[in-house]
Design an enzyme around this catalytic site. Structure first.
Site, PDB file in Angstrom:
ATOM      1  N   ARG A 316       0.826  -1.203   0.000  1.00  0.00           N
ATOM      2  CA  ARG A 316       0.000   0.000   0.000  1.00  0.00           C
ATOM      3  C   ARG A 316       0.863   1.256   0.000  1.00  0.00           C
ATOM      4  O   ARG A 316       0.499   2.263  -0.626  1.00  0.00           O
ATOM      5  CB  ARG A 316      -0.967   0.005   1.196  1.00  0.00           C
ATOM      6  CG  ARG A 316      -1.939   1.174   1.164  1.00  0.00           C
ATOM      7  CD  ARG A 316      -3.036   1.017   2.188  1.00  0.00           C
ATOM      8  NE  ARG A 316      -4.077   0.095   1.763  1.00  0.00           N
ATOM      9  CZ  ARG A 316      -5.183   0.440   1.126  1.00  0.00           C
ATOM     10  NH1 ARG A 316      -5.397   1.705   0.798  1.00  0.00           N
ATOM     11  NH2 ARG A 316      -6.094  -0.451   0.799  1.00  0.00           N
ATOM     12  N   GLU A 728      -9.537   6.135   7.352  1.00  0.00           N
ATOM     13  CA  GLU A 728      -8.085   6.291   7.267  1.00  0.00           C
ATOM     14  C   GLU A 728      -7.596   7.580   6.607  1.00  0.00           C
ATOM     15  O   GLU A 728      -6.629   8.191   7.077  1.00  0.00           O
ATOM     16  CB  GLU A 728      -7.479   5.083   6.538  1.00  0.00           C
ATOM     17  CG  GLU A 728      -7.524   3.810   7.357  1.00  0.00           C
ATOM     18  CD  GLU A 728      -6.928   2.627   6.611  1.00  0.00           C
ATOM     19  OE1 GLU A 728      -5.815   2.220   6.951  1.00  0.00           O
ATOM     20  OE2 GLU A 728      -7.587   2.131   5.687  1.00  0.00           O
TER      21      GLU A 728
END
Length: 782
Positions: A316, A728
């Site tokens: 990621r 997030e």
């Protein structure tokens, strides 16, 4: 008949546990009443970062009054493993310890004091081995956790050679402690035969179930894991809640009594992993206008002693090294290094913050060359709408909101006027300087391990018109259950008071994915909707028959039956209506099932990990943040004067909860960027292991002027009720505060010399950076 008032479409619904949180009535695991048979579990851990266990003796410890079990690796009936992805993480050490805090023995006693007394009587001998404690030491010894990963688009090497200007450098970003309010905890209660009932503070009940079954040597259908709520998690309970769950289950099986393990705060901080430290090296090519032409990145992370989720986190990070910017030629090489520290793990953002920090650093440096404000350079490099809209891993940026957000925040924050005011202030103040920065966020939403993008739910409708929902997501304070209630009420066309969301339980909804990757509402909300659609279809079909029986001359049709305002009615015949309470009673009398299971999997995504190419994300969340700070250059202390955020939440399911997530995420982000510094000594001992040595943000760190708004008229197609996740992405807004501090430091030399800057920007780092500027030569690009 029940009277109901709340409208689920109103959006601003309070958190479903808000009142019980305030009154203290909310039941957490440590509040659960258990019989007098309950034992206290204690974990005995390594005091060395790397050592060979030469001998141990447990006999005296086992004889302490009140002690019911003292276990070592030999007492594990199943697999001595609890690695969530790769089985490289021992449940209990065998002959070698690889970090301070690694579990070696387990004790079950009637009181905590008895367990402590037994621990003191354990005899263990070590042969010390050399530890690896930094990324640099691991690199020197080539101590990799696994093979490198790479992504590449275009021809970055040749593009760099032909670029008019090139900069090189490196960036260090620090670790971060999760500091959830409720420390790691699990209560294990033996059932009949080999059954084990687990009450765990886990974000991933199914994974906890799997690992406990493996460790105990039993099948998954013997293990039930239940999660009512957690007191915070932030990723720290996605995999590492499994540890206390496996340990307490082992002790419960060995004693045939309930066992609870709750880690003391200091022990929790010593034993558990953090956000990954990164050392990133870069080479960037650009033109005289500040347009990025080519970029090569080398990402190095500290994985700790075992794999955990380090490679997914690194992946990621690689996918977010572009942030919101188009780079025509780009290569990313990534390595995860093995050290003798606790295995680092998931943390809000999951690698995204580390990836974004480096590209924001690069843009900030590039802007210094044409002597432009960094926001101008950012705007020039944003992904385009119709062109320059393909990422370095091959995904098209659809529904790009960054330009609309830029236009809005430029106006709402009055950025360019404030830039002038900041420069004027700095020109007339010697010992205090202001800093201003604006940074974007483009964050991909989905698990990059594609098969995890699925969810299940079970919905029961009772004959009094109330609805009970079980789904696979877990509540950790983020408001997931509240949003699920709203979704259910809206889809059923009933008032919110009818709907209750029950504890997450593996015996009711099996084979779930972790509540992580900001996907909790997207996945579980869609699964709940699927179950409700099944129920509505059944009910509508039979209500059409019932209405037709009542009006045989003009039959009703299934497709005309609607659910709205606590009623079910025939839209083609307005007088044919029945209250929802009466409908549910009729369904029971007419033998129509009012229970259904739902399922959802994210469509149209696919990702080739080996090639580093594909469409890993269902959509992107966008946003921007402006931070203004005041820096005392004599003390290194800063004050966050103002923060302006414009965030893309699609069509927000609950603006009240989403605003809380944005504000909280931002504050947690500035903690990572400023005050939260984790330090180990040269023996691998954690020095910042308690609230007095580890500084999370306080009320004094909240902006004096805090402005948050949602991007308007931006529904998100293809998601539950056109919403976007929030959890997030807001953490990365903290980078604007970090760069605002850098801007203020740079002002001490009138922006002629670039500061040497790393993350977090602690008081010490700021003062050292200012001191270096006094003697630093001007550093330009090629």
């Amino acid at each position: 008949m029940i009277t109901h008032h709340s409208s689920p479409s109103s959006g601003n619904v309070s958190h479903e546990s808000a009142s019980t949180h305030v009154t203290g009535e909310a039941v957490y695991i440590d509040d659960m009443p258990v019989s007098e048979q309950l034992l206290t579990g204690r974990v005995v851990t390594s005091v060395h970062a790397h050592a060979r266990i030469t001998s141990f003796d447990l006999r005296e410890a086992k004889n302490v009054p009140g002690v019911h079990a003292v276990l070592c690796f030999k007492d594990i009936p199943g697999q001595n493993q609890m690695g969530p992805v790769v089985h490289d993480e021992l449940c209990l050490a065998i002959d070698t310890v690889t970090f301070i805090g690694q579990a070696i023995f387990l004790i079950a006693a009637e009181t905590e004091q008895q367990a402590l007394s037994a621990e003191k009587l354990i005899k263990i001998e070590y042969e010390l081995l050399e530890p690896i404690l930094t990324i640099e030491q691991a690199m020197e010894k080539n101590n990799l956790l696994g093979p490198p990963r790479a992504m590449e688009r275009g021809t970055p090497d040749s593009a760099l050679r032909s670029a008019p200007h090139v900069i090189t450098g490196e960036l260090r970003t620090g670790a971060q402690e999760h500091w959830y309010l409720e420390s790691q905890i699990c209560l294990s209660i033996p059932g009949e035969h080999r059954e084990m009932n687990i009450y765990s503070g886990t974000q991933n009940p199914t994974e906890t179930q799997i690992l406990i079954a493996e460790v105990l040597g039993i099948s998954m259908n013997e293990v039930t894991v239940e999660v009512r709520r957690m007191g915070g998690a932030f990723g720290g309970k996605e995999t590492q809640a499994n540890h206390v769950a496996c340990w307490s289950a082992l002790l419960a099986q060995a004693t045939n009594r309930p066992v609870k393990i709750r880690l003391f705060r200091d022990d929790d901080m010593v034993m558990t992993g953090k956000r990954h430290r990164f050392l990133t090296r870069y080479e960037a090519g650009f033109d005289e206008h500040g347009m990025l032409l080519a970029l090569k990145l080398e990402l190095n992370s500290d994985g700790g002693a075992t794999t955990d989720l380090s490679f997914a986190i690194m992946e990621r990070a690689m996918l977010h090294t572009d942030n919101a910017y188009f780079v025509p030629h780009m290569a990313v090489l990534a390595r995860v290094w093995k050290t003798n520290l606790p295995s680092n793990t998931a943390f809000r953002g999951f690698g995204g913050p580390q990836g974004m920090a480096v590209i924001e650093t690069i843009i900030d440096r590039i802007a210094r060359f044409p002597k432009k404000d960094a926001l101008e350079v950012r705007n020039k490099n944003f992904y385009g709408i119709d062109a320059n809209n393909i990422t370095h891993y091959g995904q098209k940026i659809e529904n790009n909101r960054i330009h609309a957000i830029y236009a809005r925040i430029r106006e709402s924050s009055d950025y360019y006027n404030r830039r002038k005011e900041t420069d004027q202030f700095n020109a007339t103040h010697e010992f205090v300087k202001k800093g201003l920065a604006c940074t974007p966020v483009k964050f991909g939403i989905s698990f990059t391990t594609t098969y995890l993008n699925q969810a299940g739910a079970h919905v029961n409708v009772y004959t009094d018109g109330t609805i009970l929902i079980n789904h696979g997501g877990t509540e950790m304070g983020q408001g997931l259950h509240t949003k699920i209630r709203q979704i259910a009420a809206a889809e059923f066309g009933v008032s919110l008071e009818r709907v209750k969301v029950n504890a997450t339980n593996t015996s009711k909804v099996p084979n779930t994915s972790a509540t992580a990757a900001s996907s909790g509402t997207d996945l579980n909300g869609a699964a709940v909707k699927n179950a409700i659609d099944i129920l509505k279809s059944r009910i509508a079909g039979d209500m059409a028959v019932l209405f037709s029986e009542m009006h045989p001359d003009t039959p009703s049709r299934r497709e005309d039956i609607l659910f709205q305002d606590d009623t079910v009615f025939d839209s083609a015949h307005a007088q044919r209506t029945m209250h929802f309470d009466d409908v549910t009673k009729q369904m029971r009398l007419r033998q129509i099932s009012l229970s259904a299971s739902g399922y959802y999997r994210t469509p149209d995504i696919g990702w080739d990990k080996q090639k580093g190419w594909g469409k890993p994300f269902h959509y992107f969340s966008f946003g921007m943040c402006v931070s203004e700070i005041l820096l005392d250059i004599l003390t290194g202390r800063h004050t966050l004067l103002r923060a302006d955020i414009v965030h893309d939440a699609g069509k927000s399911l609950n603006p009240l909860i989403d605003r809380g997530q944005i504000e909280g995420g931002f504050i947690q982000g500035i903690g990572w960027c400023t005050t939260e510094e984790i330090k180990w000594d040269n023996r691998g001992r954690l020095l910042s292991h308690s609230p007095d040595t580890y500084k999370i943000p306080t009320v004094q760190d909240i902006p004096k002027d805090f402005r948050v708004e949602f991007l308007q008229d931006a529904p998100n197609p293809g998601t539950i009720r056109q919403s976007k996740t929030v959890a997030e992405p807001p953490l990365m807004y903290g980078l604007s505060t970090w760069l605002a501090i850098k801007d203020a430091v740079s002002a001490t030399r009138d922006h002629q010399i670039e500061p040497d800057f790393s993350l977090p920007a602690t008081v010490e780092m700021i003062l050292l950076s200012i001191e270096k500027l006094k003697h630093a030569p001007v550093r330009n690009a090629r």
